[in-house]
Design an enzyme around this catalytic site. Sequence first.
Site, PDB file in Angstrom:
ATOM      1  N   SER A 128       0.783  -1.236   0.000  1.00  0.00           N
ATOM      2  CA  SER A 128       0.000   0.000   0.000  1.00  0.00           C
ATOM      3  C   SER A 128       0.815   1.287   0.000  1.00  0.00           C
ATOM      4  O   SER A 128       0.249   2.373  -0.122  1.00  0.00           O
ATOM      5  CB  SER A 128      -0.960   0.016   1.193  1.00  0.00           C
ATOM      6  OG  SER A 128      -0.254   0.048   2.417  1.00  0.00           O
ATOM      7  N   LYS A 185      -6.013   4.342   8.548  1.00  0.00           N
ATOM      8  CA  LYS A 185      -4.943   5.150   7.956  1.00  0.00           C
ATOM      9  C   LYS A 185      -5.294   6.638   7.983  1.00  0.00           C
ATOM     10  O   LYS A 185      -4.419   7.491   8.161  1.00  0.00           O
ATOM     11  CB  LYS A 185      -4.654   4.676   6.541  1.00  0.00           C
ATOM     12  CG  LYS A 185      -4.023   3.294   6.511  1.00  0.00           C
ATOM     13  CD  LYS A 185      -3.589   2.869   5.119  1.00  0.00           C
ATOM     14  CE  LYS A 185      -2.864   1.531   5.194  1.00  0.00           C
ATOM     15  NZ  LYS A 185      -2.338   1.091   3.892  1.00  0.00           N
TER      16      LYS A 185
END
Length: 362
Positions: free
Chosen positions: A255, A300
């Site tokens: 990611s 996140k």
Amino acid sequence: MPRRTATLLAATLSLIALLCAGVLIPVPYSEMSPGPTVNTLGDSGGEPVLSISGHETYPTSGHLNMTTVRVTGAEYRMNLAEAVAGWLSRDSVVVPHDTLYPDGKTEEQSTQENAEEFSQSQESARVAALRQLGLPVATRVVVSSVQKGSPAEGLLHAGDVIKEVDGVPVREPKDVAAVVSKRKPGAPVDFTIVPAKDAAAAEKAGREPTTGGKVTVTTRRADEEDRAIVGIQAGTDHTFPFRIDIRLEDVGGPSAGLMFALGIVDKLTPGALTGGRFVAGTGTIDENGKVGPIGGIEMKLVGAREAGAAYFLTPAANCPAAAERTPEGLTLIKVETIADAVKSLDKVREGDTAALPACSRG
């Protein structure tokens, strides 16, 4: 014993039993929470996250932070009380255990898989960044892995460059299987290769590998299909015109690809890409610069905002979920490609934030 006292005692004992059950009864869930963020333009562990040699670089400022998620280990068994607390918390997410560790995957297996994905994301980030800048990147087909006990074991090795198969030039990994599968099981196949050590020496010298030889491998029948195989996995590798090192420990998964690519672009172009702003983000990236979705987007976002981010580069496919739980003070920017991200950062730098592509809930 008076009835009121008996009722209170029964209620107390029931409450104690429920509390004990909550602590003792394991449930098939795991927890995700915000992990650390790292500025790809800065240092980690006393070393630059991105370092480039052999090409002119430029000073940078601001932040291009990659974000992470913490997860409970594969062997950890959450109890009912912990699961309820996680469900009620805004700073964590409780998910089925199999979501993080499918098919009984161990923590060691998950760590190894994440390390491989992280390595591949770095390679893709380098390629995407250089292609975004119009810089040349040579691509070649290589042996990614050799199955143990297969016909190719001992004859082909990971890192060998495949130039031809039975005289047919190889341009993509799928070309290898296409030629091999045309043979009958038991028939020989000739591979024209450049050995891995020669390819590595050529890459270090910044040139395409040319020397090679022919290796003959006898095919066998695939276990579940009536087709020939040799037992290798073909992939791609690249020769870069200069050296780009990415150093970041204790991080896995794919990611961070987008943020690595943007950090490389920033270092290779004059001026600060962010204009000194604090930008964080996430997203996988492929060699053509396409940005893909990731897991744990809500966590996140929390981690980025707590670190001080004002903007968050969000993969388009993650936008609906991200828009549902956006922390106050954090502006989401929808991205589908690295080119989208660069254009949006231009707008951030120029103060034209009204023109930024926004995330919507659906």
